[in-house]
Design a protein around this motif. Sequence first.
Motif, PDB file in Angstrom:
ATOM      1  N   GLY A 171       0.787  -1.234   0.000  1.00 57.18           N
ATOM      2  CA  GLY A 171       0.000   0.000   0.000  1.00 57.18           C
ATOM      3  C   GLY A 171       0.814   1.277   0.000  1.00 57.18           C
ATOM      4  O   GLY A 171       0.239   2.359   0.113  1.00 57.18           O
ATOM      5  N   ASP A 172       2.125   1.214  -0.079  1.00 54.78           N
ATOM      6  CA  ASP A 172       2.912   2.447  -0.017  1.00 54.78           C
ATOM      7  C   ASP A 172       4.239   2.285  -0.763  1.00 54.78           C
ATOM      8  O   ASP A 172       5.312   2.248  -0.169  1.00 54.78           O
ATOM      9  N   GLN A 173       4.140   2.195  -2.096  1.00 51.27           N
ATOM     10  CA  GLN A 173       5.345   1.947  -2.884  1.00 51.27           C
ATOM     11  C   GLN A 173       6.319   3.130  -2.863  1.00 51.27           C
ATOM     12  O   GLN A 173       7.519   2.951  -3.032  1.00 51.27           O
ATOM     13  N   GLN A 174       5.789   4.333  -2.619  1.00 50.60           N
ATOM     14  CA  GLN A 174       6.698   5.477  -2.529  1.00 50.60           C
ATOM     15  C   GLN A 174       7.619   5.311  -1.318  1.00 50.60           C
ATOM     16  O   GLN A 174       8.812   5.601  -1.375  1.00 50.60           O
ATOM     17  N   ARG A 175       7.046   4.811  -0.241  1.00 57.62           N
ATOM     18  CA  ARG A 175       7.847   4.601   0.973  1.00 57.62           C
ATOM     19  C   ARG A 175       8.930   3.547   0.726  1.00 57.62           C
ATOM     20  O   ARG A 175      10.032   3.628   1.273  1.00 57.62           O
ATOM     21  N   TYR A 176       8.603   2.567  -0.112  1.00 51.37           N
ATOM     22  CA  TYR A 176       9.600   1.541  -0.482  1.00 51.37           C
ATOM     23  C   TYR A 176      10.788   2.201  -1.176  1.00 51.37           C
ATOM     24  O   TYR A 176      11.949   1.971  -0.827  1.00 51.37           O
ATOM     25  N   VAL A 177      10.478   3.051  -2.151  1.00 50.22           N
ATOM     26  CA  VAL A 177      11.548   3.724  -2.891  1.00 50.22           C
ATOM     27  C   VAL A 177      12.353   4.632  -1.947  1.00 50.22           C
ATOM     28  O   VAL A 177      13.588   4.606  -1.922  1.00 50.22           O
ATOM     29  N   ASP A 178      11.627   5.391  -1.124  1.00 48.82           N
ATOM     30  CA  ASP A 178      12.302   6.350  -0.234  1.00 48.82           C
ATOM     31  C   ASP A 178      13.153   5.641   0.816  1.00 48.82           C
ATOM     32  O   ASP A 178      14.257   6.079   1.127  1.00 48.82           O
ATOM     33  N   THR A 179      12.627   4.566   1.394  1.00 45.17           N
ATOM     34  CA  THR A 179      13.330   3.921   2.504  1.00 45.17           C
ATOM     35  C   THR A 179      14.583   3.189   2.047  1.00 45.17           C
ATOM     36  O   THR A 179      15.615   3.248   2.697  1.00 45.17           O
ATOM     37  N   TYR A 180      14.472   2.475   0.937  1.00 46.90           N
ATOM     38  CA  TYR A 180      15.562   1.561   0.592  1.00 46.90           C
ATOM     39  C   TYR A 180      16.422   1.995  -0.589  1.00 46.90           C
ATOM     40  O   TYR A 180      17.543   1.536  -0.723  1.00 46.90           O
ATOM     41  N   TRP A 181      15.888   2.825  -1.469  1.00 49.82           N
ATOM     42  CA  TRP A 181      16.585   3.074  -2.729  1.00 49.82           C
ATOM     43  C   TRP A 181      16.998   4.531  -2.927  1.00 49.82           C
ATOM     44  O   TRP A 181      17.440   4.898  -4.002  1.00 49.82           O
TER      45      TRP A 181
END
Length: 654
Positions: A485-495
């Motif tokens: 539900g939060d792919q932006q957070r995935y990009v921000d947190t890890y990449w």
Amino acid sequence: MADAAGQGQGLESLSAEERRFPPPPGLAEHANVTEATFEAAAADDVAFWAEQARRLSWETEPTQTLDWSDAPFARWFADGRLNAAYNCLDRHVEAGLGERVAFHFEGEPGDTRTITYAELTAQVCQAANALVELGVKAGDRVAIYMPMIPEAAVAMLACARIGAPHTVVFGGFSSDALATRILDCGVEVVITADGGYRKGKASALKPAVDEALERCPEVRSVLVVRRTEQETAMTEGRDVWWHDLVDRQPTEHAYEAFEAEHPLYIMYTSGSTGQPKGIFHTTGGYLTGVAYTHWATFDLKPETDVFWTAADIGWVTGHSYLVYGPLANGTTSVMYEGTPDTPHQGRWWDVVDKYGVTILYCAPTAIRTFMKWGAEIPAKADLSSLRLLGSVGEPINPEAYVWYREHIGHDRTPVVDTWWQTETGMHMISPMPGVAEGKPGAAMRAVPGVSVKVVNDEGQPVSDDAAGYLVIDRPWPAMLRGIWGDQQRYVDTYWSRFPGVYFAGDGAKLDADGDIWLLGRVDDVMNVSGHRMSTTEIESSLVSHPKVAEAAVVGASDETTGQAIVAFVILRSEAGDGGPDVVDELRRHVAKDIGAIARPRQIMVVDELPKTRSGKIMRRLLRDVAENRELGDVTTLTDSTVMDLIKGNLATTS
Ligand code: 6R9
């Protein structure tokens, strides 16, 4: 990087570690992984993983391996189709292994169950049919909140069989934590039990589900396993007993093959902000990654090994190396329900002895506890079946490594220190036992097919012996596919910290041989007994108490648990001095809010917290206080007298 070194082990002590343990000759001779494996994997990692995918049985063989065109969103084996439960169960039965034991279950009170692959397959089919009867369809999310009993694994595999991603919530978490997870991923069906056994007592689970569901009106069914037989309230029309519904189902279920990228499960984990992240994994790549690493890291010989992951199914270790990896490989495993000191401190060693465990996989915090209890306890049991020992969850200090090898492995067994995360799904760094010359405290090098680097603040590789950040610079099959539900957070947190590479959140260093030493988290995540806890999450819980104005939480090093939770709180003025029991009251509040594992070891009531000019709490200084150290640099504080105040405060309260 001061924090990286500060949270783990001191750099100096690591550099001084010179003990080396070469692989035992018998093991090296028949090792699953050799230097040639590393060479082949390094020459073409994509081809290497395509080959590993052949360990699985595909309904439609994949012709594509990796699609990285939409990085950091990976697709592995995208045109392949398979069923995860079929790969863990039916295919072994079809291959004539139906009578092989899948699980030796040992309940804490001493009850046991031996479950063969044929029996497990039948039970999973029944549970899958039951879920279908409850209206669960492919893609629906199911929450599992269970003690460590075989039905927990059956429930996971039944979900996998019908393509319903499961989210297992650790049974030690509170009703609030359960509710948050149910709401975050839109669960409509929950599988639980009346209770489980812990420390010699029946401990109820179902009441926490009832409480959680007051906040979750979307949940329409609760399937309840009877384990402890304690009084259990059942809500008419919503709750159903497992033995009423599952036991009457047919023992066959025609499975459907799903796309390799079909979601398999969601596992919530703490990040450096308050809200837990729903890490989600998909089917084909994840199963390839865990099947391969389970076979490679543990040098698995499925015909003869008895494998024991002593971790709860509620953590990723339980998912990858108690359920999916071992079962995909047709392994015989031990599953133990309870605590290590019930009814006595030698319980684990009795279990090893009784089932002839050959490979034991556990966390350093357990090893340190056993060290504290004394070597004479394991010495009473016959541990001669053990041939390999594994460690997971936090950096293993060299002393614990050597004690483990000596007193549990009787100096015959290699120790593999496996570094990985909920997000990575599978082992990423670990010695390969047939080739590595073990160094106490080092996770050594990336497993074949995986590529990691240690970089500085600018993202440049560090030179030998310097500390830096651990990054992963190539995609891998079991990698998380994102945050639910939060792919932006995935990009921000890890990449985003280092463009193009995955930032793990851990500090690391390379030694002169190029081997990797992990140094602990570099963010606001603590590691308590191998469990990830967010400082922010506990701070938020404290601040939610009416007496608390402000809170700061740090992980202080602790001999047994690795880190321990220490909280500093400022009380609201209307709360006065909070009363004599305020500390107890707050500890209980956090345990209720998040779970007993989040209960702070210590809470210190203070008048001020040290802050930088930009308003960030300087946890480093609080950690100094919590660990009784001389204070580090205080020059960036808005008010450098704050620390004197805090220390003065403590002198009067302790
Ligand atoms: C599998 C698991 C992940 C975090 C990770 C790191 C720490 C895990 C470690 C280790 C040093 C090891 N960690 N294994 N640190 N050496 N062998 O534990 O997953 O709960 O997501 O935690 O645990 O800090 O970033 P998870």
